[in-house]
Design a protein around this motif. Structure first.
Motif, PDB file in Angstrom:
ATOM      1  N   SER A  78       0.467   9.601  -9.062  1.00 13.11           N
ATOM      2  CA  SER A  78       1.021  10.851  -9.302  1.00 13.11           C
ATOM      3  C   SER A  78       0.162  11.956  -8.478  1.00 13.11           C
ATOM      4  CB  SER A  78       0.779  11.266 -11.010  1.00 13.11           C
ATOM      5  OG  SER A  78      -0.833  10.718 -10.936  1.00 13.11           O
ATOM      6  N   ALA A  79      -0.857  11.533  -7.780  1.00 12.74           N
ATOM      7  CA  ALA A  79      -1.647  12.314  -7.084  1.00 12.74           C
ATOM      8  C   ALA A  79      -1.013  12.500  -5.667  1.00 12.74           C
ATOM      9  CB  ALA A  79      -3.107  11.983  -6.968  1.00 12.74           C
ATOM     10  N   GLY A  80      -0.342  11.293  -5.023  1.00 13.99           N
ATOM     11  CA  GLY A  80       0.434  11.299  -3.901  1.00 13.99           C
ATOM     12  C   GLY A  80      -0.638  10.700  -2.977  1.00 13.99           C
ATOM     13  N   TYR A  81      -1.574  10.117  -3.311  1.00 11.07           N
ATOM     14  CA  TYR A  81      -2.784   9.347  -2.370  1.00 11.07           C
ATOM     15  C   TYR A  81      -3.518   8.219  -2.966  1.00 11.07           C
ATOM     16  CZ  TYR A  81      -6.175  12.466  -4.543  1.00 11.07           C
ATOM     17  OH  TYR A  81      -6.805  13.131  -5.707  1.00 11.07           O
ATOM     18  N   ILE A  82      -4.270   7.442  -2.670  1.00 16.25           N
ATOM     19  CA  ILE A  82      -5.003   6.377  -3.101  1.00 16.25           C
ATOM     20  C   ILE A  82      -6.383   6.588  -2.685  1.00 16.25           C
ATOM     21  CG2 ILE A  82      -3.200   4.721  -3.766  1.00 16.25           C
ATOM     22  CD1 ILE A  82      -3.549   3.408  -1.009  1.00 16.25           C
ATOM     23  N   THR A  83      -7.476   6.176  -3.161  1.00 16.19           N
ATOM     24  CA  THR A  83      -8.837   6.302  -2.706  1.00 16.19           C
ATOM     25  C   THR A  83      -9.135   5.021  -2.193  1.00 16.19           C
ATOM     26  OG1 THR A  83      -9.651   5.998  -4.661  1.00 16.19           O
ATOM     27  CG2 THR A  83      -9.210   8.143  -4.450  1.00 16.19           C
ATOM     28  N   ARG A  91      -2.838   9.114   2.428  1.00 14.15           N
ATOM     29  CA  ARG A  91      -1.540   9.455   1.840  1.00 14.15           C
ATOM     30  C   ARG A  91      -0.748   9.119   2.996  1.00 14.15           C
ATOM     31  NH1 ARG A  91      -3.679  15.504   2.145  1.00 14.15           N
ATOM     32  NH2 ARG A  91      -3.731  15.828   4.221  1.00 14.15           N
ATOM     33  N   LEU A  92       0.723   8.977   2.757  1.00 14.05           N
ATOM     34  CA  LEU A  92       1.757   8.713   3.742  1.00 14.05           C
ATOM     35  C   LEU A  92       1.686   9.815   4.734  1.00 14.05           C
ATOM     36  CD1 LEU A  92       4.467   6.802   1.483  1.00 14.05           C
ATOM     37  CD2 LEU A  92       2.740   5.879   2.709  1.00 14.05           C
ATOM     38  N   THR A  93       1.956   9.312   6.152  1.00 20.39           N
ATOM     39  CA  THR A  93       2.158  10.463   6.986  1.00 20.39           C
ATOM     40  C   THR A  93       3.821  10.632   7.279  1.00 20.39           C
ATOM     41  OG1 THR A  93       3.019   8.353   8.584  1.00 20.39           O
ATOM     42  CG2 THR A  93       0.641   9.034   8.703  1.00 20.39           C
ATOM     43  N   GLU A  94       4.124  11.600   7.853  1.00 22.72           N
ATOM     44  CA  GLU A  94       5.697  11.810   7.793  1.00 22.72           C
ATOM     45  C   GLU A  94       6.706  10.751   8.205  1.00 22.72           C
ATOM     46  OE1 GLU A  94       8.681  15.419   9.760  1.00 22.72           O
ATOM     47  OE2 GLU A  94       6.355  15.452  10.253  1.00 22.72           O
ATOM     48  N   ILE A  95       6.192  10.028   9.057  1.00 22.38           N
ATOM     49  CA  ILE A  95       6.818   8.949   9.528  1.00 22.38           C
ATOM     50  C   ILE A  95       7.006   7.753   8.616  1.00 22.38           C
ATOM     51  CG2 ILE A  95       6.824   6.771  11.151  1.00 22.38           C
ATOM     52  CD1 ILE A  95       5.158   8.682  13.000  1.00 22.38           C
ATOM     53  N   ALA A  96       5.938   7.479   7.767  1.00 20.76           N
ATOM     54  CA  ALA A  96       5.970   6.549   6.769  1.00 20.76           C
ATOM     55  C   ALA A  96       6.893   7.007   5.601  1.00 20.76           C
ATOM     56  CB  ALA A  96       4.788   6.117   6.063  1.00 20.76           C
ATOM     57  N   ALA A  97       6.867   8.284   5.249  1.00 17.85           N
ATOM     58  CA  ALA A  97       7.611   9.012   4.233  1.00 17.85           C
ATOM     59  C   ALA A  97       9.183   8.929   4.532  1.00 17.85           C
ATOM     60  CB  ALA A  97       7.179  10.581   3.959  1.00 17.85           C
ATOM     61  N   LEU A 137       0.577  -1.241  -0.132  1.00 19.61           N
ATOM     62  CA  LEU A 137      -0.004  -0.114   0.086  1.00 19.61           C
ATOM     63  C   LEU A 137       0.739   1.233  -0.046  1.00 19.61           C
ATOM     64  CD1 LEU A 137      -2.915  -1.287   2.587  1.00 19.61           C
ATOM     65  CD2 LEU A 137      -3.128  -0.693   0.137  1.00 19.61           C
ATOM     66  N   LYS A 138       2.158   1.174   0.780  1.00 23.62           N
ATOM     67  CA  LYS A 138       2.971   2.247   0.807  1.00 23.62           C
ATOM     68  C   LYS A 138       3.410   2.667  -0.812  1.00 23.62           C
ATOM     69  CE  LYS A 138       7.211   1.771   1.534  1.00 23.62           C
ATOM     70  NZ  LYS A 138       8.335   1.671   0.734  1.00 23.62           N
ATOM     71  N   ASN A 139       3.897   1.334  -1.252  1.00 28.72           N
ATOM     72  CA  ASN A 139       4.433   1.633  -2.746  1.00 28.72           C
ATOM     73  C   ASN A 139       3.473   1.962  -3.465  1.00 28.72           C
ATOM     74  OD1 ASN A 139       6.967   0.757  -1.675  1.00 28.72           O
ATOM     75  ND2 ASN A 139       6.526  -1.478  -2.382  1.00 28.72           N
ATOM     76  N   ALA A 140       2.061   1.720  -3.642  1.00 27.64           N
ATOM     77  CA  ALA A 140       1.162   2.268  -4.324  1.00 27.64           C
ATOM     78  C   ALA A 140       0.847   3.585  -4.175  1.00 27.64           C
ATOM     79  CB  ALA A 140      -0.209   1.551  -3.923  1.00 27.64           C
ATOM     80  N   ILE A 141       0.989   4.378  -3.020  1.00 30.68           N
ATOM     81  CA  ILE A 141       0.752   5.883  -2.741  1.00 30.68           C
ATOM     82  C   ILE A 141       2.129   6.319  -3.393  1.00 30.68           C
ATOM     83  CG2 ILE A 141       0.800   7.516  -1.062  1.00 30.68           C
ATOM     84  CD1 ILE A 141      -0.783   5.585   0.810  1.00 30.68           C
ATOM     85  N   VAL A 142       3.270   5.986  -3.324  1.00 32.23           N
ATOM     86  CA  VAL A 142       4.468   6.394  -3.827  1.00 32.23           C
ATOM     87  C   VAL A 142       4.285   6.774  -5.306  1.00 32.23           C
ATOM     88  CG1 VAL A 142       7.059   6.258  -3.804  1.00 32.23           C
ATOM     89  CG2 VAL A 142       5.870   5.805  -1.800  1.00 32.23           C
ATOM     90  N   ARG A 143       3.915   5.597  -5.854  1.00 32.40           N
ATOM     91  CA  ARG A 143       3.587   5.445  -7.483  1.00 32.40           C
ATOM     92  C   ARG A 143       2.648   6.337  -7.942  1.00 32.40           C
ATOM     93  NH1 ARG A 143       3.952  -0.187  -6.604  1.00 32.40           N
ATOM     94  NH2 ARG A 143       1.585  -0.233  -7.012  1.00 32.40           N
TER      95      ARG A 143
END
Length: 436
Positions: free
Chosen positions: A69-74, A117-123, A61-67
């Motif tokens: 272009s919007a920076g988040y997943i729904t 979206r990723l939190t600062e910790i995850a980023a 899920l983290k990699n999907a958010i990184v990939r």
């Protein structure tokens, strides 16, 4: 009898003698002791595999958010990912469990649509992962070369490699980055059906040394054994960790002693000259599976992942029976509605024996996940515990491992020793009818 007939008979006799010598060298009759073993459940390894399922799902899920272009997943986009992620609960429920990694917010255009979206910790943890992969790129290239070198034609379809990205520690975009960067090692080709495959460009003799061979080479007196192996005279025994009560059984001891005495066949050697139903081939299969699992980050993978490489690795159709025939080497787990195979020597008291930097970082990631569950129950005061976790690297300034760097320190605190549970209803005939 004319000269032509004598010559024919002589050639026939020579051919038979040569064939007999070849058979004697390559075909060992199935003389190993027949042993019936009960499958024993290892609660500690099952617990590790259980936590791995959630950890891997969160990573995907983290990699999907990184990939993205919007920076988040729904929530809509991940609604049907449950089976893909290997989860036993809905994906939306799973991602909401970990607010320390995934921040939920309303969609900019559709307020009723939850987004993550990723939190600062995850980023920060992701940035550390990128640095580790860059620093250990040579190790990843060698690992990928070794996988290709074990195959029949030195070619593997990408569709068989993609599920192994997590296990082999490969970057999420290895097919676009790593492969093309090292064009002297790999190239992309098409198979007969038009599918994309990865092919080895150059054989590297330095890579064609298995983990078991390196172990013999590095231990005291092992240099002599390794030289013997090079001359085809060494058997090289596998490390064994039998379930409780198995190692002391007389038949098991006799069986394993005979098996260990068989010549060791390197997984990087061409096995086409060995009879498929021979004992020697069985040891070669054990050695190949042992080597493949040793290359993985957590010394385990799913059984069907290896099954998808059966043809490329020159394995028989029923090769998965090997896992239960050699419970001192492999452990087969049925956790999380799937079948996972691990090598027992990779773990000791619930921890990886030799965790890599990437495995240690994944341990941090899991610690953040675990704290997220605690945060849901106990409040915001749990979050400051993660401040140091995301800000420092895998090692502190003195080069020593931090307290939280041990891979399974937290998630296996209740499993200080490996426990085994036998199941009388699942009796396995180690050699059965003698077929693989």
């Amino acid at each position: 009898m004319n000269w032509g007939n004598k010559k024919t008979l002589s050639l026939l006799a020579l051919s038979l003698n040569t064939s007999a010598a070849t058979l004697k060298q390559h075909i060992h009759c199935r003389t190993l002791v027949k042993v019936r073993l009960k499958w024993a459940k290892n609660k500690t390894l099952d617990n590790i595999i259980d936590t791995h399922t959630d950890l891997k799902a969160a990573y995907l899920l983290k990699n999907a958010i990184v990939r993205s272009s919007a920076g988040y997943i729904t929530s809509k986009s991940i609604s049907d990912w449950q089976k893909l992620l290997g989860l036993t609960i809905p994906t939306l429920r799973f991602i909401r469990r970990y607010p320390t990694l995934f921040q939920e917010f309303a969609h900019p255009k559709y307020p009723s649509l939850p987004c993550f979206r990723l939190t600062e910790i995850a980023a920060n943890l992701h940035d550390q992962e990128v640095k580790i992969l860059e620093a250990h790129e040579a190790v990843l290239v060698e690992r990928l070369c070794k996988v290709l070198m074990m195959t029949r034609n030195k070619i593997v379809p990408f569709e068989a490699l993609y599920p192994l990205k997590w296990d082999l520690g490969l970057p999420d975009d290895f097919d676009r980055g790593l492969v093309f960067k090292y064009s002297d090692c790999f190239r992309v080709v098409k198979d007969a059906n038009g599918g994309s495959c990865l092919e080895l460009v150059k054989w590297n003799e330095d890579f064609a040394v298995s983990v078991l061979q390196k172990r013999y080479e590095n231990v005291e007196g092992g240099e002599n054994e390794f030289r013997k192996f090079r001359r085809g005279q060494s058997s090289m025994a596998f490390p064994l960790r039998f379930p409780k009560g198995y190692g002391g059984q007389t038949k098991v001891k006799e069986w394993m002693e005979e098996f260990q005495k068989l010549a060791y066949i390197s997984p990087y050697e061409d096995p086409t000259g060995i009879h498929m139903s021979s004992d020697l081939m069985e040891k070669r299969i054990v050695g190949l599976l042992h080597e493949f699992l040793s290359l993985t980050e957590h010394k385990m993978t799913k059984r069907n992942y290896l099954g998808s490489l059966r043809g490329e690795l020159y394995l028989p159709e029923r090769f998965t029976r090997i896992y239960t025939r050699y419970p001192g080497i492999f452990y087969l787990s049925m956790k999380c509605k799937t079948t996972t195979v691990a090598i027992r020597e990779g773990y000791c008291r619930g921890k990886l024996v030799e965790p890599s930097p990437l495995a240690k970082l994944r341990g941090k990631f899991y610690h953040a996940m675990r704290t997220g569950l605690m945060y849901q129950k106990k409040g915001v005061h749990m979050l400051p515990q993660l401040a140091g976790l995301s800000s420092r690297g895998c090692e502190d300034n003195n080069g020593k491992e931090g307290e939280k760097d041990e891979m399974w320190e937290d998630c296996n605190a209740d499993a200080s020793s490996e426990s085994e549970e036998e199941f009388d209803g699942d009796i396995l005939d180690v050699f059965g009818d003698g077929s693989l």
